[in-house]
Design an enzyme around this catalytic site. Structure first.
Site, short mmCIF file in Angstrom:
data_model
loop_
_atom_site.label_atom_id
_atom_site.label_comp_id
_atom_site.label_asym_id
_atom_site.label_seq_id
_atom_site.Cartn_x
_atom_site.Cartn_y
_atom_site.Cartn_z
N LEU A 274 -3.59 -3.37 5.30
CA LEU A 274 -2.70 -2.48 6.05
C LEU A 274 -1.30 -3.07 6.08
CD1 LEU A 274 -4.97 -1.74 9.18
CD2 LEU A 274 -4.51 -0.16 7.29
N HIS A 275 -0.30 -2.25 5.77
CA HIS A 275 1.07 -2.75 5.89
C HIS A 275 2.10 -1.66 6.15
CE1 HIS A 275 1.20 -1.38 1.71
NE2 HIS A 275 2.52 -1.38 1.83
#
Length: 361
Positions: A208-209
């Site tokens: 996740l980013h």
């Protein structure tokens, strides 16, 4: 032909590695072609970057512009100023840019203003989401590109709709998949493989980013806890992006199944992907690799610039809702993996096609 190849971020290295190999092959065959590799330094971690050069057999850059991070405008301006000086000192017949990071757009603009032709690898992909900086980079770059190299027929069609000359659009396949095929026999287990008792199919990969998923601390924590709870008896390996790690800070997440690890080098990460049960991500590129490897992928975004990973491949777009992810993941557990295949021309030869075409220009 003198080609300046631009790389600015980690995904760029994966894309340029097979292009460099294709150029060097043509050199050995007696063709007059050379390249100069320029690293803008847009994303730079010395240990990780050095690892990438070694793992992918990429020569160290001829120049590193060392622009580092900054706001969108500050970083783009710094790249343009530094790259202009680079091209003045080292003239080129063609600037080749890949992907959709700030370096892609900035260096394309500089090249065109110096009357140097531009080739864009991974041209024409569109998410339709103008809140994404990458979408703006794609549109601007493609508006001034001379030679378009696309990963899919839908990307080629996007360019035609935008008014690009069809004679300059070349559907060649996916250079990221070239790198995957070239390194499949070299991938290796990370150092923590035995420590966490990992085996083929007994863990999920989570990445996740993107701002929609990680920028708000409370929402991020709830998302991670929700994913942790829905997995059952499988582990979750979460190579945590530095930005995501900073947002979490010192919070004690008390996650039962999730193991946070440092970002991985290419060979270790591809080993983890190839042997996992499924992937949950908000990355675009990972959905391409999972498609080729036949791994179910759940993409936590409202849109994708890679629709072929859904229509042909193993990717399922779930949005940013935890409830929707739980619903679709439960359906997958109940019904099994849907039939999927590999998109046309994702055969490991895209880079060779690109260089063949450029030699005719």
């Amino acid at each position: 032909m003198k080609i300046t190849i631009v790389a600015g971020a980690r995904p760029n290295f994966i894309k340029i590695a097979p292009i460099i190999k294709a150029i060097e092959k043509k050199q050995r065959e007696g063709n007059t072609i050379s390249y100069r590799l320029v690293h803008t330094g847009q994303h730079y971690d010395k240990n990780l970057s050095d690892t990438f050069f070694e793992e992918l057999n990429i020569p160290h850059p001829d120049a590193n512009l060392e622009v580092k991070s900054g706001s969108q405008s500050v970083q783009t301006a710094a790249i343009m100023i530094a790259f202009e000086q680079e091209l003045i000192k080292n003239p080129s017949d063609l600037v080749l840019v890949v992907g959709d990071v700030n370096s892609t757009m900035a260096c394309a603009i500089v090249a065109k203003k110096l009357n140097i032709k531009v080739a864009h690898v991974e041209a024409g992909i569109r998410s339709g989401d103008m809140t994404m900086p990458e979408e703006i980079n794609r549109i601007v770059t493609d508006s001034i590109t001379d030679y378009f190299f696309t990963t899919s027929t839908s990307a080629s069609q996007n360019l035609i709709q935008y008014g690009a000359n069809p004679n300059n659009i070349h559907f060649v396949g996916n250079v990221m998949i070239d790198t995957l095929y070239q390194n499949l026999d070299r991938i290796s287990a990370p150092s923590f493989w035995n420590e966490f008792q990992l085996n083929k199919g007994n863990y999920i990969i989570l990445t996740l980013h993107r701002p929609a998923n990680v920028d708000e601390e409370h929402s991020l924590i709830q998302l991670l806890k929700g994913i942790d709870e829905m997995i059952g008896n499988k582990k979750i390996i979460f190579p945590i992006h530095p930005r995501t790690k900073a947002i979490l800070g010192e919070n004690d997440l008390a996650l039962r199944n999730t193991v946070l690890v440092e970002p991985q080098g290419y060979l270790n990460f591809m080993f983890l992907i190839k042997n996992c049960f499924a992937v949950i991500t908000d990355s675009g590129g990972i959905s391409e690799e999972t498609t080729v490897l036949g791994i179910p992928c759940f993409t936590m975004r409202d849109n994708t610039e890679r629709p072929e990973t859904q229509t042909v491949g193993t990717n399922t777009l779930v949005g940013t809702s935890l409830e929707n992810l739980k619903k679709l993941f439960a359906e997958f557990l109940q019904n099994g993996q849907r039939p999927a295949g590999i998109p046309e021309l994702w055969d490991g030869k895209a880079s060779e096609r690109i260089i063949e075409i450029l030699l005719t220009k």
